[in-house]
Design a protein around this motif. Structure first.
Motif, PDB file in Angstrom:
ATOM      1  N   ALA A  34       4.301   9.228   3.616  1.00  0.00           N
ATOM      2  CA  ALA A  34       3.541   7.984   3.849  1.00  0.00           C
ATOM      3  C   ALA A  34       2.014   8.490   3.657  1.00  0.00           C
ATOM      4  N   ALA A  35       1.702   9.554   3.455  1.00  0.00           N
ATOM      5  CA  ALA A  35       0.321   9.899   3.116  1.00  0.00           C
ATOM      6  C   ALA A  35       0.093  10.147   1.595  1.00  0.00           C
ATOM      7  N   GLN A  36       0.773   9.986   1.005  1.00  0.00           N
ATOM      8  CA  GLN A  36       0.954  10.208  -0.687  1.00  0.00           C
ATOM      9  C   GLN A  36       0.051   9.436  -1.308  1.00  0.00           C
ATOM     10  N   PHE A  37      -0.449   8.373  -0.900  1.00  0.00           N
ATOM     11  CA  PHE A  37      -1.462   7.311  -1.385  1.00  0.00           C
ATOM     12  C   PHE A  37      -3.004   7.671  -0.584  1.00  0.00           C
ATOM     13  N   ASP A  38      -2.999   8.597   0.111  1.00  0.00           N
ATOM     14  CA  ASP A  38      -4.152   8.612   0.765  1.00  0.00           C
ATOM     15  C   ASP A  38      -5.471   9.052  -0.259  1.00  0.00           C
ATOM     16  N   PHE A  39      -4.951   9.395  -1.385  1.00  0.00           N
ATOM     17  CA  PHE A  39      -6.042   9.835  -2.400  1.00  0.00           C
ATOM     18  C   PHE A  39      -6.790   8.432  -2.753  1.00  0.00           C
ATOM     19  N   ARG A 101       0.881  -1.433   0.118  1.00  0.00           N
ATOM     20  CA  ARG A 101       1.622  -0.391  -0.287  1.00  0.00           C
ATOM     21  C   ARG A 101       2.514   0.065   0.969  1.00  0.00           C
ATOM     22  N   ILE A 102       3.654   0.222   0.955  1.00  0.00           N
ATOM     23  CA  ILE A 102       4.184   0.762   2.153  1.00  0.00           C
ATOM     24  C   ILE A 102       5.226   1.728   1.653  1.00  0.00           C
ATOM     25  N   TYR A 103       5.449   2.772   2.444  1.00  0.00           N
ATOM     26  CA  TYR A 103       6.428   3.892   2.123  1.00  0.00           C
ATOM     27  C   TYR A 103       7.776   3.639   2.833  1.00  0.00           C
ATOM     28  N   ASP A 104       8.944   3.577   2.141  1.00  0.00           N
ATOM     29  CA  ASP A 104      10.151   3.296   2.649  1.00  0.00           C
ATOM     30  C   ASP A 104      10.541   4.756   2.693  1.00  0.00           C
ATOM     31  N   ALA A 105      10.938   5.420   4.016  1.00  0.00           N
ATOM     32  CA  ALA A 105      11.581   6.582   4.188  1.00  0.00           C
ATOM     33  C   ALA A 105      12.812   6.406   3.766  1.00  0.00           C
ATOM     34  N   LYS A 106      13.838   5.351   4.157  1.00  0.00           N
ATOM     35  CA  LYS A 106      15.137   5.492   3.713  1.00  0.00           C
ATOM     36  C   LYS A 106      15.223   5.678   2.107  1.00  0.00           C
ATOM     37  N   GLN A 108      12.993   6.816   0.124  1.00  0.00           N
ATOM     38  CA  GLN A 108      12.167   7.822  -0.355  1.00  0.00           C
ATOM     39  C   GLN A 108      11.341   7.242  -1.537  1.00  0.00           C
ATOM     40  N   ARG A 109      10.559   6.171  -1.327  1.00  0.00           N
ATOM     41  CA  ARG A 109       9.873   5.622  -2.551  1.00  0.00           C
ATOM     42  C   ARG A 109       8.982   4.640  -1.804  1.00  0.00           C
ATOM     43  N   TRP A 110       7.750   4.232  -2.502  1.00  0.00           N
ATOM     44  CA  TRP A 110       6.678   3.406  -2.040  1.00  0.00           C
ATOM     45  C   TRP A 110       7.204   2.063  -2.748  1.00  0.00           C
ATOM     46  N   LEU A 111       7.093   0.995  -1.644  1.00  0.00           N
ATOM     47  CA  LEU A 111       7.259  -0.463  -2.159  1.00  0.00           C
ATOM     48  C   LEU A 111       5.821  -0.989  -2.379  1.00  0.00           C
ATOM     49  N   ILE A 112       5.515  -1.792  -3.450  1.00  0.00           N
ATOM     50  CA  ILE A 112       4.199  -2.085  -3.513  1.00  0.00           C
ATOM     51  C   ILE A 112       4.245  -3.780  -4.105  1.00  0.00           C
ATOM     52  N   SER A 113       3.492  -4.581  -3.583  1.00  0.00           N
ATOM     53  CA  SER A 113       3.330  -5.869  -3.837  1.00  0.00           C
ATOM     54  C   SER A 113       2.112  -6.298  -4.088  1.00  0.00           C
ATOM     55  N   SER A 114       1.764  -6.948  -5.189  1.00  0.00           N
ATOM     56  CA  SER A 114       0.250  -7.100  -5.789  1.00  0.00           C
ATOM     57  C   SER A 114       0.090  -8.501  -5.906  1.00  0.00           C
ATOM     58  N   LEU A 115      -1.096  -9.043  -5.653  1.00  0.00           N
ATOM     59  CA  LEU A 115      -1.453 -10.412  -6.005  1.00  0.00           C
ATOM     60  C   LEU A 115      -2.634 -10.402  -6.845  1.00  0.00           C
ATOM     61  N   ASP A 116      -2.401 -10.996  -8.287  1.00  0.00           N
ATOM     62  CA  ASP A 116      -3.299 -11.181  -9.113  1.00  0.00           C
ATOM     63  C   ASP A 116      -4.269 -12.682  -8.717  1.00  0.00           C
ATOM     64  N   VAL A 117      -5.250 -12.407  -8.053  1.00  0.00           N
ATOM     65  CA  VAL A 117      -5.732 -13.680  -7.011  1.00  0.00           C
ATOM     66  C   VAL A 117      -6.194 -14.640  -8.017  1.00  0.00           C
ATOM     67  N   TYR A 118      -6.912 -14.539  -9.258  1.00  0.00           N
ATOM     68  CA  TYR A 118      -7.358 -15.489  -9.970  1.00  0.00           C
ATOM     69  C   TYR A 118      -6.287 -16.082 -10.909  1.00  0.00           C
ATOM     70  N   ARG A 119      -5.188 -15.565 -11.054  1.00  0.00           N
ATOM     71  CA  ARG A 119      -4.119 -15.979 -11.952  1.00  0.00           C
ATOM     72  C   ARG A 119      -3.089 -16.569 -11.080  1.00  0.00           C
ATOM     73  N   VAL A 120      -3.095 -16.203  -9.825  1.00  0.00           N
ATOM     74  CA  VAL A 120      -2.187 -16.635  -8.966  1.00  0.00           C
ATOM     75  C   VAL A 120      -0.823 -16.014  -9.404  1.00  0.00           C
ATOM     76  N   ARG A 121      -0.515 -15.058  -9.636  1.00  0.00           N
ATOM     77  CA  ARG A 121       0.608 -14.189  -9.858  1.00  0.00           C
ATOM     78  C   ARG A 121       0.917 -13.106  -9.002  1.00  0.00           C
ATOM     79  N   PHE A 122       2.173 -12.935  -8.727  1.00  0.00           N
ATOM     80  CA  PHE A 122       2.535 -11.608  -7.863  1.00  0.00           C
ATOM     81  C   PHE A 122       3.402 -10.744  -8.723  1.00  0.00           C
ATOM     82  N   SER A 123       3.287  -9.476  -8.654  1.00  0.00           N
ATOM     83  CA  SER A 123       4.166  -8.504  -8.864  1.00  0.00           C
ATOM     84  C   SER A 123       4.598  -7.434  -8.120  1.00  0.00           C
TER      85      SER A 123
END
Length: 194
Positions: A34-39, A101-106, A108-123
């Motif tokens: 869970a520290a991998q994105f600390d950079f 961004r959250i680390y899913d230990a089970k 063994q990968r990161w799950l990321i949800s992003s919002l493009d605010v001006y275009r009102v789009r999620f990815s």
């Protein structure tokens, strides 16, 4: 008996929500990954280099896009919350993106949800640390509304900077526009104001 069933249906979900949750790593301590994105944590000055066609570049020149990227620890140490703001050469807002961004230990990968605010789009995306880089595979919608896949690398990561390179596909991965976006980040501060 009917009254008891109705009461149980109302009380049990409330009771279940008050029971202690167990963190993914088996307790309240985040997995070490869970520290991998600390950079990313802190405040960054960014320069963006979008790939544009040679004719557009010849006529208009390479656009000047700059901005800031701020990130904080989140989710009781199991993730990162970040915000990217981009402006054009005249200071006009171009992009405001917010990611969680959250680390899913089970898994063994990161799950990321992003919002493009001006275009009102999620990815959404998943990420893994590989060979000294953070590699992210995502899906969303292009500026013209088409489904889009992305593959992104955070690389050349140091205490004072990092680079991000993103490839994009609008044909479900049959072909890729490599280096569609490059971001060069330089650290401004170790902590970012909210």
């Amino acid at each position: 008996m009917k009254t008891f069933a109705v009461a149980a249906a109302l009380v049990l979900p409330v009771l279940a929500s008050t029971l202690p949750a167990h963190a993914q790593s088996g307790g309240a301590t985040p997995a070490r990954e869970a520290a991998q994105f600390d950079f990313l944590i802190g405040q960054w000055e960014v320069a963006l280099q979008p790939k544009i066609g040679s004719l557009a570049k010849l006529i208009h020149g390479q656009p000047t896009l700059t901005g800031s990227w701020k990130a904080w620890r989140a989710f009781e140490g199991m993730g990162v919350d970040d915000e990217l703001r981009v402006v054009d050469g005249s200071g006009n807002p171009v992009t405001l993106a917010h990611a969680q961004r959250i680390y899913d230990a089970k898994a063994q990968r990161w799950l990321i949800s992003s919002l493009d605010v001006y275009r009102v789009r999620f990815s959404s995306a998943t990420a893994q640390w590989q060979a000294g880089e953070m590699r992210v595979d995502g899906s969303g919608t292009s500026a013209d509304g088409k489904p889009m896949l992305t593959r992104t690398r955070f690389h050349d990561i140091t205490a004072d900077g990092f680079k991000m390179r993103q490839d994009r596909s609008t044909d479900n991965g049959a072909s890729w526009e490599e280096g569609a976006l490059v971001i060069v980040a330089k650290r401004v501060a170790a902590k970012a104001p909210r």
